[in-house]
Design an enzyme around this catalytic site. Structure first.
Site, mmCIF file in Angstrom:
data_model
loop_
_atom_site.group_PDB
_atom_site.id
_atom_site.type_symbol
_atom_site.label_atom_id
_atom_site.label_comp_id
_atom_site.label_asym_id
_atom_site.label_seq_id
_atom_site.Cartn_x
_atom_site.Cartn_y
_atom_site.Cartn_z
ATOM 1 N N SER A 77 -11.594 -1.653 0.062
ATOM 2 C CA SER A 77 -10.298 -1.562 0.827
ATOM 3 C C SER A 77 -10.430 -2.030 1.893
ATOM 4 O O SER A 77 -9.551 -2.736 2.634
ATOM 5 C CB SER A 77 -9.932 -0.437 0.504
ATOM 6 N N ASP A 115 0.799 -1.147 0.106
ATOM 7 C CA ASP A 115 0.078 0.032 0.012
ATOM 8 C C ASP A 115 0.931 1.426 0.043
ATOM 9 O O ASP A 115 1.953 1.277 -0.569
ATOM 10 C CB ASP A 115 -0.943 -0.179 0.990
ATOM 11 N N HIS A 173 -4.214 5.500 3.762
ATOM 12 C CA HIS A 173 -4.827 4.233 3.305
ATOM 13 C C HIS A 173 -4.299 2.803 3.706
ATOM 14 O O HIS A 173 -4.833 1.927 4.064
ATOM 15 C CB HIS A 173 -4.567 4.284 1.927
#
Length: 500
Positions: free
Chosen positions: A358, A165, A199
């Site tokens: 996600s 990520d 994220h």
């Protein structure tokens, strides 16, 4: 002192190829040979192309990818950013003349322009209903209503989780003490432990957070594949390199989570990132990917049109909401393996809840870790089968066309099986043979009991068989789980051989 995995994503390849012996002497005689037809070149007109960066794939018969890469770069120019020993190729920066020359080289199978891909973006969904830590609450029970509890027997201890990520902050209270800062991957000099967006933090915390995560004791490894802070994009050459590295060098058992999607109907997808996932799975790494959140309008679409959601070897995860429905943003279809909570999930106390596939994917990644804690040697195929077999069926109210109606269930039972192997003839006299038992997906140590034409205990039995008949074995694992197998044994008339 941090030890970056420069062999994957470094700006140079010197540290990756120190074991190569005189690579130019090994390959230089063939590197300048030309082929009759040009190797295909893909993605040059893609709007998401990264100018000057390419993913070069070698022919399958190339033995030393390090030596060949160094020779080609030395001969034609450019810079290798990562060498793929397992996948046979490299990711690098190449001038146009080098690309042209490589296409004429007989060792080059294909070239793809490198490209940016969006993460399967999480977003603060004001329409989502939030009820505490409901994602964990939902996956440990078969039906609604929620009981406000999350029960578990395993915590992922001993399993290595890779968050591929934009980086993870090891100082987060949810992750404190479990992010391995000595074993990680990054590129272009970016700090994998100082993410400029959230994220990676979100996916890591939902997967393995002490409070909000599933596998609360798993070891977290970081692979940063983005060097920009203003958008939601990752470098797919870096992603391919990270997955290739995990396949070749990560401690086992290992799970990799990639919350990345590319809409192949709109922009270039390429095949190298998909091949990297397939390679990792073939090397024993369980890979979990998000199904995607549709296009820019956040309206769900067929996941088969998205990468890497369409990779059959990965576990592809769509999102469900608090009422067991499919949120409008979640992709669907036959390429989805199962659903998991992904609407309005908390990942850190006092933070706004996030939505998106996600956050659904890392829930599945961590359930995989729970299973691997019990059976560290389980193959990715066995892990996938166990998770899908344990899933709650028929509760998703609007799964979408061709979607499997399966919802993640965290208490995955071991699906132990046993097979009998043999016979093999040993030096014990006429008709004297031995058989062995192979157990799949059980928790050792095992207890065996053989019956029929040969009796005994242990993984192997042997004896003289005087007449045809049944041979059976019963197996119990350390958790009390039971498996049974039998076969019919035929003894030849002369009595000196045994056969199936």
């Amino acid at each position: 002192m941090r030890r970056a995995l420069v062999c994957v994503l470094a700006a140079t390849v010197a540290a990756c190829s120190s074991d190569a012996v005189s690579p130019k002497q090994q390959v230089i005689r063939t590197s300048v040979v030309t082929r009759d037809s040009l190797a295909p070149l893909y993605g040059m007109n893609a709007p998401n192309r990264i100018p000057g960066e390419y993913m070069v794939r070698f022919a399958n018969d190339v033995g030393d990818a390090d030596a060949l890469t160094n020779d080609l770069i030395s001969t034609y120019g450019g810079k290798a950013l990562a060498i793929w020993k397992g996948m046979k190729g490299f990711w690098g920066q190449l001038p146009p003349q080098a690309v042209d020359a490589l296409r004429r080289n007989p060792h080059v199978r294909m070239i793809e322009a490198n490209y940016w891909a969006p993460t399967a973006t999480t977003y603060q969904d004001v329409s989502a209903t939030v009820q505490g830590n409901w994602g964990l609450d939902r996956i440990d029970q078969r039906g609604l209503p929620l009981d406000t509890l999350y029960g578990y027997d395993y915590n992922g201890s001993g399993v290595h989780l890779w968050i591929v990520d934009d980086g993870v902050d090891p100082s987060l209270p949810e992750l404190a003490g479990r992010v391995d800062t000595n074993y990680y991957a990054t590129f272009n000099g970016t700090d994998p432990f100082a993410p400029c967006r959230q994220h990676g933090n979100i996916t890591a915390s939902i997967a393995a957070g002490t409070v909000h995560g599933v596998a609360k004791a798993a070891t977290i490894h970081v692979s940063r594949i983005s060097d920009e802070c203003t958008g939601t994009h990752v470098n797919m050459g870096a992603a391919s390199s990270a997955v290739n590295f995990i396949a070749d060098y990560s401690p086992r058992p290992a799970v990799a989570n990639l919350s990345i999607t590319v809409d192949c109907k709109l922009i270039f997808c390429g095949t190298t990132p998909d091949d990297a996932i397939r390679y990792a799975v073939s090397r024993g790494v369980t890979v979990v990917v998000s199904a995607g959140n549709g296009g820019d309008d956040l309206i769900g679409d067929d996941a088969c049109g998205f990468a890497p959601a369409h990779v059959a070897e990965a576990i592809t995860v769509a999102a469900s909401d608090l009422n067991d429905g499919r949120p409008t943003f979640s992709n669907y279809g036959s390429c989805v393996d199962l659903f998991a909570p992904g609407s309005g999930l908390m990942w850190r106390d006092n933070y706004t809840a996030e939505s998106g596939t996600s956050v659904a994917a890392p829930l599945v990644a961590r359930v995989a870790a729970l299973y691997l804690q019990q059976v560290p040697s389980a193959s990715p195929g066995s892990v996938t089968t166990a998770i899908l077999r344990a899933a709650t069926t028929g509760v998703i109210t609007n799964p979408g066309s061709s979607s499997p109606n399966r919802l993640l269930y965290s208490n995955v039972p071991l699906q132990q099986t046993v097979t009998i192997n043999g016979p093999s003839i040993v030096n014990g006299g006429p008709g004297y043979c031995y058989y062995t038992a192979s157990v799949i997906d059980g928790a050792p140590p095992f207890t065996y009991q053989w019956s029929g034409v040969i009796t005994g205990t242990g993984t192997q039995v042997s004896g003289q068989i005087h007449a045809s008949g049944q041979l059976a074995v019963e197996v119990w694992d350390s958790q009390g789980r039971y498996a049974f197998s039998q076969m019919y044994v035929t003894v030849a008339q002369n009595g000196d051989t045994c056969d199936l």
